[in-house]
Design a protein around this motif. Structure first.
Motif, PDB file in Angstrom:
ATOM      1  N   GLY A  55       0.778  -1.235   0.000  1.00 32.91           N
ATOM      2  CA  GLY A  55       0.000   0.000   0.000  1.00 32.91           C
ATOM      3  C   GLY A  55       0.802   1.273   0.000  1.00 32.91           C
ATOM      4  N   GLY A  56       2.129   1.187  -0.234  1.00 33.21           N
ATOM      5  CA  GLY A  56       2.967   2.375  -0.305  1.00 33.21           C
ATOM      6  C   GLY A  56       2.692   3.169  -1.573  1.00 33.21           C
ATOM      7  N   LEU A  57       2.911   4.490  -1.511  1.00 30.73           N
ATOM      8  CA  LEU A  57       2.623   5.375  -2.633  1.00 30.73           C
ATOM      9  C   LEU A  57       3.705   5.268  -3.702  1.00 30.73           C
ATOM     10  CD1 LEU A  57       0.860   7.601  -3.865  1.00 30.73           C
ATOM     11  CD2 LEU A  57       2.242   9.279  -2.601  1.00 30.73           C
ATOM     12  N   VAL A  58       3.285   4.906  -4.919  1.00 22.81           N
ATOM     13  CA  VAL A  58       4.203   4.758  -6.042  1.00 22.81           C
ATOM     14  C   VAL A  58       3.847   5.771  -7.121  1.00 22.81           C
ATOM     15  CG1 VAL A  58       5.060   3.209  -7.843  1.00 22.81           C
ATOM     16  CG2 VAL A  58       4.494   2.300  -5.588  1.00 22.81           C
ATOM     17  N   GLY A  59       4.865   6.464  -7.655  1.00 22.13           N
ATOM     18  CA  GLY A  59       4.670   7.401  -8.749  1.00 22.13           C
ATOM     19  C   GLY A  59       5.683   7.136  -9.839  1.00 22.13           C
ATOM     20  N   LEU A  60       5.645   7.923 -10.896  1.00 25.57           N
ATOM     21  CA  LEU A  60       6.604   7.760 -11.984  1.00 25.57           C
ATOM     22  C   LEU A  60       8.036   7.991 -11.497  1.00 25.57           C
ATOM     23  CD1 LEU A  60       4.727   9.520 -14.943  1.00 25.57           C
ATOM     24  CD2 LEU A  60       5.097   7.066 -14.596  1.00 25.57           C
ATOM     25  N   GLY A  61       8.168   8.899 -10.532  1.00 29.53           N
ATOM     26  CA  GLY A  61       9.487   9.154  -9.961  1.00 29.53           C
ATOM     27  C   GLY A  61      10.044   7.956  -9.218  1.00 29.53           C
ATOM     28  N   THR A  62       9.155   7.154  -8.648  1.00 26.74           N
ATOM     29  CA  THR A  62       9.577   5.944  -7.946  1.00 26.74           C
ATOM     30  C   THR A  62      10.244   4.976  -8.917  1.00 26.74           C
ATOM     31  OG1 THR A  62       7.667   6.191  -6.490  1.00 26.74           O
ATOM     32  CG2 THR A  62       8.808   4.073  -6.454  1.00 26.74           C
ATOM     33  N   LEU A  63       9.608   4.779 -10.061  1.00 22.44           N
ATOM     34  CA  LEU A  63      10.173   3.881 -11.072  1.00 22.44           C
ATOM     35  C   LEU A  63      11.484   4.431 -11.611  1.00 22.44           C
ATOM     36  CD1 LEU A  63       6.896   2.953 -13.001  1.00 22.44           C
ATOM     37  CD2 LEU A  63       8.029   1.700 -11.157  1.00 22.44           C
ATOM     38  N   LEU A  64      11.523   5.755 -11.802  1.00 24.60           N
ATOM     39  CA  LEU A  64      12.749   6.390 -12.280  1.00 24.60           C
ATOM     40  C   LEU A  64      13.885   6.176 -11.293  1.00 24.60           C
ATOM     41  CD1 LEU A  64      14.314   8.276 -14.183  1.00 24.60           C
ATOM     42  CD2 LEU A  64      13.369  10.216 -12.900  1.00 24.60           C
ATOM     43  N   ALA A  65      13.601   6.387 -10.017  1.00 22.70           N
ATOM     44  CA  ALA A  65      14.628   6.220  -8.989  1.00 22.70           C
ATOM     45  C   ALA A  65      15.079   4.767  -8.881  1.00 22.70           C
ATOM     46  CB  ALA A  65      14.097   6.700  -7.641  1.00 22.70           C
ATOM     47  N   ALA A  66      14.130   3.836  -8.951  1.00 24.28           N
ATOM     48  CA  ALA A  66      14.457   2.415  -8.816  1.00 24.28           C
ATOM     49  C   ALA A  66      15.398   1.954  -9.915  1.00 24.28           C
ATOM     50  CB  ALA A  66      13.178   1.583  -8.839  1.00 24.28           C
ATOM     51  N   VAL A  67      15.187   2.447 -11.121  1.00 28.66           N
ATOM     52  CA  VAL A  67      16.017   2.041 -12.256  1.00 28.66           C
ATOM     53  C   VAL A  67      17.327   2.820 -12.298  1.00 28.66           C
ATOM     54  CG1 VAL A  67      16.152   1.966 -14.770  1.00 28.66           C
ATOM     55  CG2 VAL A  67      14.027   1.325 -13.623  1.00 28.66           C
ATOM     56  N   ALA A  68      17.265   4.125 -11.979  1.00 27.55           N
ATOM     57  CA  ALA A  68      18.419   5.002 -12.189  1.00 27.55           C
ATOM     58  C   ALA A  68      19.444   4.963 -11.073  1.00 27.55           C
ATOM     59  CB  ALA A  68      17.940   6.438 -12.389  1.00 27.55           C
ATOM     60  N   ILE A  69      19.042   4.604  -9.840  1.00 23.58           N
ATOM     61  CA  ILE A  69      19.977   4.683  -8.720  1.00 23.58           C
ATOM     62  C   ILE A  69      21.183   3.771  -8.935  1.00 23.58           C
ATOM     63  CG2 ILE A  69      18.674   2.959  -7.401  1.00 23.58           C
ATOM     64  CD1 ILE A  69      20.799   5.905  -6.035  1.00 23.58           C
ATOM     65  N   GLY A  70      20.962   2.576  -9.452  1.00 21.00           N
ATOM     66  CA  GLY A  70      22.076   1.663  -9.694  1.00 21.00           C
ATOM     67  C   GLY A  70      23.047   2.224 -10.721  1.00 21.00           C
ATOM     68  N   PHE A  71      22.508   2.804 -11.808  1.00 20.06           N
ATOM     69  CA  PHE A  71      23.348   3.411 -12.842  1.00 20.06           C
ATOM     70  C   PHE A  71      24.139   4.588 -12.271  1.00 20.06           C
ATOM     71  CE2 PHE A  71      23.721   6.975 -15.828  1.00 20.06           C
ATOM     72  CZ  PHE A  71      24.573   6.420 -16.775  1.00 20.06           C
ATOM     73  N   CYS A  72      23.480   5.433 -11.472  1.00 22.12           N
ATOM     74  CA  CYS A  72      24.144   6.611 -10.905  1.00 22.12           C
ATOM     75  C   CYS A  72      25.290   6.207  -9.988  1.00 22.12           C
ATOM     76  CB  CYS A  72      23.134   7.463 -10.135  1.00 22.12           C
ATOM     77  SG  CYS A  72      21.880   8.247 -11.166  1.00 22.12           S
TER      78      CYS A  72
END
Length: 223
Positions: free
Chosen positions: A167-184
């Motif tokens: 039930g946690g709040l998910v937005g487009l930024g969540t998906l962006l962060a999940a994918v991009a953090i490893g690359f960064c």
């Protein structure tokens, strides 16, 4: 003596930068970051405050990391305490802008992820022990032999999935962060020629022993 305190300065500089990076992603205003989704979802299920859940999750991860043979130390404890304190300070000062468009929000979130990556380099390289979540990242990198970017992204995607289910709040930024953090993180570590698995971390005992040596050095010579 100078080396010890320079390392301590690097630790706290990294923790402060980490808080700055988190606030940047939050003020991007395009969705919770992955771990915050997980914490919020778990807090909703357990009927607890999100800060309390964050601490409990950190303690649980510390247990897993210890069983995996990774060292925990002063940096681990400071990560759990001071990042939150620095976040409260930054939120109180309210000088980081809150974005109102997706494009600006996405740019600010990516900037925040790079700040988090640079902060991670500083406080892990201090050798006082990584924070619970970054220690888990190091354990996975060491055990699986996969790149640090793959392991970090895998962690983020997993906690987002569980958090969203709870039930946690998910937005487009969540998906962006999940994918991009490893690359960064991987790009930052590559540019800085840094391998977190090669860092030899101090335990609490090692740190106190080194601190006692500093005190001995500071004593004036006998006349």
């Amino acid at each position: 003596m100078n080396t010890f305190f320079l390392r301590l300065l690097r630790l706290f500089f990294g923790l402060f930068l980490y808080a700055v990076g988190i606030i940047l992603t939050m003020k991007g205003n395009i969705g919770y970051a992955p771990w915050e989704v997980f914490h919020a979802g778990l807090a909703k299920v357990l009927g607890m405050q999100i800060g309390t859940v964050s601490i409990l999750v950190g303690l649980a991860i510390c247990g897993i990391v210890l069983l995996s043979g990774e060292k925990l130390g002063l940096g681990t404890l400071c990560n759990m305490v001071f990042v939150g304190l620095f976040m409260n300070l930054l939120l109180g000062l309210d000088f980081i802008p809150k974005q109102d468009t997706f494009l600006l929000g996405a740019l600010q979130m990516i900037a925040g992820l790079f700040v988090i990556s640079f902060a991670t380099y500083h406080y892990i390289s201090s050798g006082f022990g990584a924070g619970p979540r970054d220690s888990l990242m190091v354990v996975l990198t060491r055990k699986t032999k996969l790149s640090v970017g793959v392991c970090r992204s895998g962690m983020e995607i997993l906690v987002v999935t569980i958090g969203a289910f709870l039930g946690g709040l998910v937005g487009l930024g969540t998906l962006l962060a999940a994918v991009a953090i490893g690359f960064c993180i991987q790009l930052t570590f590559k540019v800085l020629h840094f391998d977190p698995t090669k860092v030899v971390h101090e335990t609490f005992f090692d740190t106190f022993r080194n601190l006692s040596k500093v005190k001995v050095i500071q004593q004036p010579p006998l006349s």
